[in-house]
Motif scaffolding. Structure first.
Motif, PDB file in Angstrom:
ATOM      1  N   SER A  61       0.821  -1.205   0.000  1.00 31.45           N
ATOM      2  CA  SER A  61       0.000   0.000   0.000  1.00 31.45           C
ATOM      3  C   SER A  61       0.862   1.265   0.000  1.00 31.45           C
ATOM      4  O   SER A  61       0.602   2.207  -0.761  1.00 31.45           O
ATOM      5  CB  SER A  61      -0.915  -0.015   1.228  1.00 31.45           C
ATOM      6  N   ILE A  62       1.885   1.293   0.826  1.00 33.20           N
ATOM      7  CA  ILE A  62       2.777   2.460   0.884  1.00 33.20           C
ATOM      8  C   ILE A  62       3.446   2.686  -0.467  1.00 33.20           C
ATOM      9  O   ILE A  62       3.468   3.805  -0.994  1.00 33.20           O
ATOM     10  CB  ILE A  62       3.844   2.282   1.989  1.00 33.20           C
ATOM     11  N   ILE A  63       3.984   1.625  -1.044  1.00 28.16           N
ATOM     12  CA  ILE A  63       4.697   1.754  -2.322  1.00 28.16           C
ATOM     13  C   ILE A  63       3.750   2.159  -3.442  1.00 28.16           C
ATOM     14  O   ILE A  63       4.020   3.110  -4.193  1.00 28.16           O
ATOM     15  CB  ILE A  63       5.444   0.441  -2.658  1.00 28.16           C
ATOM     16  N   SER A  64       2.618   1.476  -3.574  1.00 27.03           N
ATOM     17  CA  SER A  64       1.715   1.779  -4.688  1.00 27.03           C
ATOM     18  C   SER A  64       1.096   3.168  -4.557  1.00 27.03           C
ATOM     19  O   SER A  64       0.983   3.902  -5.547  1.00 27.03           O
ATOM     20  CB  SER A  64       0.634   0.703  -4.842  1.00 27.03           C
ATOM     21  N   ASN A  65       0.704   3.578  -3.352  1.00 31.54           N
ATOM     22  CA  ASN A  65       0.155   4.924  -3.166  1.00 31.54           C
ATOM     23  C   ASN A  65       1.194   5.998  -3.477  1.00 31.54           C
ATOM     24  O   ASN A  65       0.860   7.043  -4.049  1.00 31.54           O
ATOM     25  CB  ASN A  65      -0.368   5.099  -1.740  1.00 31.54           C
ATOM     26  N   SER A  66       2.440   5.753  -3.121  1.00 29.42           N
ATOM     27  CA  SER A  66       3.503   6.725  -3.397  1.00 29.42           C
ATOM     28  C   SER A  66       3.758   6.844  -4.891  1.00 29.42           C
ATOM     29  O   SER A  66       3.872   7.959  -5.420  1.00 29.42           O
ATOM     30  CB  SER A  66       4.791   6.304  -2.679  1.00 29.42           C
ATOM     31  N   ILE A  67       3.851   5.719  -5.558  1.00 26.26           N
ATOM     32  CA  ILE A  67       4.086   5.739  -7.017  1.00 26.26           C
ATOM     33  C   ILE A  67       2.908   6.388  -7.725  1.00 26.26           C
ATOM     34  O   ILE A  67       3.093   7.205  -8.639  1.00 26.26           O
ATOM     35  CB  ILE A  67       4.358   4.309  -7.531  1.00 26.26           C
ATOM     36  N   ASP A  68       1.673   6.059  -7.312  1.00 33.45           N
ATOM     37  CA  ASP A  68       0.483   6.676  -7.914  1.00 33.45           C
ATOM     38  C   ASP A  68       0.471   8.182  -7.713  1.00 33.45           C
ATOM     39  O   ASP A  68      -0.107   8.919  -8.516  1.00 33.45           O
ATOM     40  CB  ASP A  68      -0.796   6.075  -7.317  1.00 33.45           C
ATOM     41  N   SER A  69       1.111   8.667  -6.657  1.00 27.25           N
ATOM     42  CA  SER A  69       1.187  10.108  -6.380  1.00 27.25           C
ATOM     43  C   SER A  69       2.366  10.759  -7.085  1.00 27.25           C
ATOM     44  O   SER A  69       2.650  11.935  -6.871  1.00 27.25           O
ATOM     45  CB  SER A  69       1.294  10.347  -4.877  1.00 27.25           C
ATOM     46  N   GLY A  70       3.103   9.988  -7.892  1.00 27.36           N
ATOM     47  CA  GLY A  70       4.231  10.526  -8.637  1.00 27.36           C
ATOM     48  C   GLY A  70       5.508  10.665  -7.825  1.00 27.36           C
ATOM     49  O   GLY A  70       6.423  11.381  -8.232  1.00 27.36           O
ATOM     50  N   LEU A  71       5.570  10.006  -6.709  1.00 23.14           N
ATOM     51  CA  LEU A  71       6.755  10.089  -5.860  1.00 23.14           C
ATOM     52  C   LEU A  71       7.711   8.947  -6.160  1.00 23.14           C
ATOM     53  O   LEU A  71       7.325   7.908  -6.676  1.00 23.14           O
ATOM     54  CB  LEU A  71       6.342  10.043  -4.384  1.00 23.14           C
ATOM     55  N   SER A  72       8.963   9.165  -5.808  1.00 24.51           N
ATOM     56  CA  SER A  72       9.968   8.117  -5.948  1.00 24.51           C
ATOM     57  C   SER A  72       9.999   7.289  -4.672  1.00 24.51           C
ATOM     58  O   SER A  72       9.751   7.798  -3.578  1.00 24.51           O
ATOM     59  CB  SER A  72      11.350   8.723  -6.175  1.00 24.51           C
ATOM     60  N   VAL A  73      10.336   6.015  -4.821  1.00 22.60           N
ATOM     61  CA  VAL A  73      10.350   5.104  -3.676  1.00 22.60           C
ATOM     62  C   VAL A  73      11.658   4.333  -3.665  1.00 22.60           C
ATOM     63  O   VAL A  73      12.094   3.817  -4.695  1.00 22.60           O
ATOM     64  CB  VAL A  73       9.175   4.102  -3.754  1.00 22.60           C
ATOM     65  N   ALA A  74      12.293   4.289  -2.515  1.00 23.36           N
ATOM     66  CA  ALA A  74      13.459   3.437  -2.309  1.00 23.36           C
ATOM     67  C   ALA A  74      13.130   2.553  -1.105  1.00 23.36           C
ATOM     68  O   ALA A  74      12.587   3.030  -0.105  1.00 23.36           O
ATOM     69  CB  ALA A  74      14.700   4.260  -2.031  1.00 23.36           C
ATOM     70  N   ALA A  75      13.412   1.278  -1.221  1.00 29.30           N
ATOM     71  CA  ALA A  75      13.102   0.358  -0.130  1.00 29.30           C
ATOM     72  C   ALA A  75      14.269  -0.586   0.105  1.00 29.30           C
ATOM     73  O   ALA A  75      14.994  -0.925  -0.833  1.00 29.30           O
ATOM     74  CB  ALA A  75      11.840  -0.439  -0.458  1.00 29.30           C
TER      75      ALA A  75
END
Length: 185
Positions: A61-75
């Motif tokens: 949920s955190i990753i998909s919501n962030s990507i949908d908001s146009g944000l970059s994600v590093a995990a």
């Protein structure tokens, strides 16, 4: 399992008597009321209505919501290998001191002290050795002590998002300024 001759491939098993199990349950009941806010909301291990599935759903949920908001994600993943074995009574005491009574603190500390282990391989037993670090796996009190011990890990690593299940943790950093890969021409 790995190489049978490597000592690192073996973990202790606690053979606890019935009285010990009842005693631990009583201590655990008292601890749960006093320490529920110390384990952190992102800990999915050893909690009612939480599981590896709830941990993974939170991460997804955190990753998909962030990507949908146009944000970059590093995990990245953190595996606190043999973490139960590394629990230090003095550090746990400091975390518990402000939350529980002196009597309960003494009981928890006493549970972690003055333990002895014997190694038994095919009926050949070692001499008893003192064990003054770690928490017994197989006990009912051990998981609560462990989750309390690592409960503030999120604030220590200062992560945007932190989710864990027992000793496996996932750190997710979400930011609009992370470097995005350039588009190929």
């Amino acid at each position: 399992m790995g190489n049978r001759l490597e000592s690192k491939n073996y973990r202790p098993i606690a053979n606890l008597c019935s009285f010990s199990k009842i005693y631990e349950k009583l201590v655990l009941d008292r601890l749960e009321n006093k320490t529920s806010n110390l384990i952190g909301l992102s800990q999915h291990g050893f909690r009612a209505n939480h599981s590896t599935e709830s941990a993974m759903l939170e991460i997804q949920s955190i990753i998909s919501n962030s990507i949908d908001s146009g944000l970059s994600v590093a995990a990245y993943s953190i595996d606190l290998s043999a973490a139960f074995d590394m629990l230090r009574e003095d550090i746990l005491q400091e975390k518990l001191r402000v939350k529980i009574s002196e009597g309960l603190l003494f009981t928890v500390s006493d549970f972690l002290r003055n333990r002895r282990i014997v190694v038994d391989i095919d009926g050949i037993k070692s001499e008893p050795l003192s064990l003054n670090i770690g928490c017994m796996q197989g006990s009912s009190l051990g998981p609560r002590l462990f989750t309390t011990y690592v409960g503030d890990l999120k604030s220590t690593i200062n992560a945007h998002h932190y989710t864990s299940y027992a000793d496996d943790s996932y750190v997710i950093i979400v930011d609009k300024t992370l470097i995005k890969p350039s588009k190929s021409i």
